[in-house]
Enzyme design. Sequence first.
Site, PDB file in Angstrom:
ATOM      1  N   HIS A 260      10.416  13.687   8.845  1.00 18.02           N
ATOM      2  CA  HIS A 260      11.143  13.086  10.040  1.00 18.02           C
ATOM      3  C   HIS A 260      11.815  11.746   9.731  1.00 18.02           C
ATOM      4  CE1 HIS A 260      10.672  10.740  14.108  1.00 18.02           C
ATOM      5  NE2 HIS A 260      10.850  11.802  14.374  1.00 18.02           N
ATOM      6  N   PRO A 261      13.103  11.570  10.110  1.00 19.48           N
ATOM      7  CA  PRO A 261      13.719  10.213   9.375  1.00 19.48           C
ATOM      8  C   PRO A 261      13.109   9.326   9.379  1.00 19.48           C
ATOM      9  CG  PRO A 261      14.983  11.312  11.356  1.00 19.48           C
ATOM     10  CD  PRO A 261      13.620  12.324  11.024  1.00 19.48           C
ATOM     11  N   THR A 262      12.034   9.130  10.248  1.00 22.95           N
ATOM     12  CA  THR A 262      11.732   7.364  10.559  1.00 22.95           C
ATOM     13  C   THR A 262      10.260   7.694  10.472  1.00 22.95           C
ATOM     14  OG1 THR A 262      11.469   7.622  13.048  1.00 22.95           O
ATOM     15  CG2 THR A 262      13.408   6.128  12.138  1.00 22.95           C
ATOM     16  N   ALA A 263       9.730   8.662  11.288  1.00 18.54           N
ATOM     17  CA  ALA A 263       8.311   8.089  10.753  1.00 18.54           C
ATOM     18  C   ALA A 263       7.777   9.141   9.280  1.00 18.54           C
ATOM     19  CB  ALA A 263       7.563   8.681  11.827  1.00 18.54           C
ATOM     20  N   GLY A 264       8.215   9.872   8.509  1.00 20.19           N
ATOM     21  CA  GLY A 264       7.916  10.470   7.690  1.00 20.19           C
ATOM     22  C   GLY A 264       7.005  11.271   7.722  1.00 20.19           C
TER      23      GLY A 264
ATOM     24  N   GLY B   6       4.647  21.681  10.348  1.00 17.50           N
ATOM     25  CA  GLY B   6       5.546  20.907  11.239  1.00 17.50           C
ATOM     26  C   GLY B   6       6.921  21.872  10.096  1.00 17.50           C
TER      27      GLY B   6
ATOM     28  N   HIS C  28       0.474  -0.873  -0.344  1.00 16.00           N
ATOM     29  CA  HIS C  28       0.512  -0.047   0.127  1.00 16.00           C
ATOM     30  C   HIS C  28       0.994   1.655   0.207  1.00 16.00           C
ATOM     31  CE1 HIS C  28      -3.470   3.088   1.118  1.00 16.00           C
ATOM     32  NE2 HIS C  28      -4.335   2.057   0.875  1.00 16.00           N
TER      33      HIS C  28
END
Length: 235
Positions: free
Chosen positions: A170-174, A165, A84
């Site tokens: 965000h490096p891991t959470a996008g 924002g 997805h």
Amino acid sequence: MCPVALLEAVPNVSEGRRSEVIDTLTAALTDTPGVTLLDTASDAAHNRTVFTLVGDAAAVRAAVLALYAAAVPRIDLRSHTGEHPRIGAVDVVPLVPLDPVDMPRCVAVATELAATVARRFDIPVYLYEHAAQTPDRRRLESIRRGGFEGLTTKMRAGKWRPDFGPPGPHPTAGASAIGARRILIAYNVNLRTDDLDVAKRIARSVRASNGGLAAVKAIGVRTNQPGVVQVSINL
């Protein structure tokens, strides 16, 4: 006394395989006072879980923030794979009015929630559908095009700076999309073939953006079953 208006929220998170993480995310919602969790649907091939919950505006807001607090440290999109499309650990949060007259309330809640998520978790947030502040952000698929992997490049263009924002993912959470929309029905059709192009051709022929059926969105995806592909449809 007027009855309290209930809102529905349908947050989609990019985790559909690790049961311990899904259980933690579920608990974050069910432990929030004033919220009723109506449904949890996980799909391993999509690597995605969709929650459906209802409550008043304050309770829904608190539950969604609790979900972010649980999801952000547990989902790393750098190692995430799934069929997805997605841009975020908490990928999309639609707020849905159960009474059409409450759409303006959903827009207001979505806008305030987006600002809070961006500030609290340092995640860029886009507003979409009825909450969109520009016409080109109404369609979720436009925001999500390019996926998490293409976010850095996409966000460098002024057109795709977030509504709230930081100017980069965000490096891991996008990133996340938060919005207000009408009730949606997800309808998935499995095809007995391993040819993904067949599913993609059908999806192109039925979706509204290609001149197909009104109000239909569709994509072709693989499933975790051998010899089966899927036309994933939103109505």
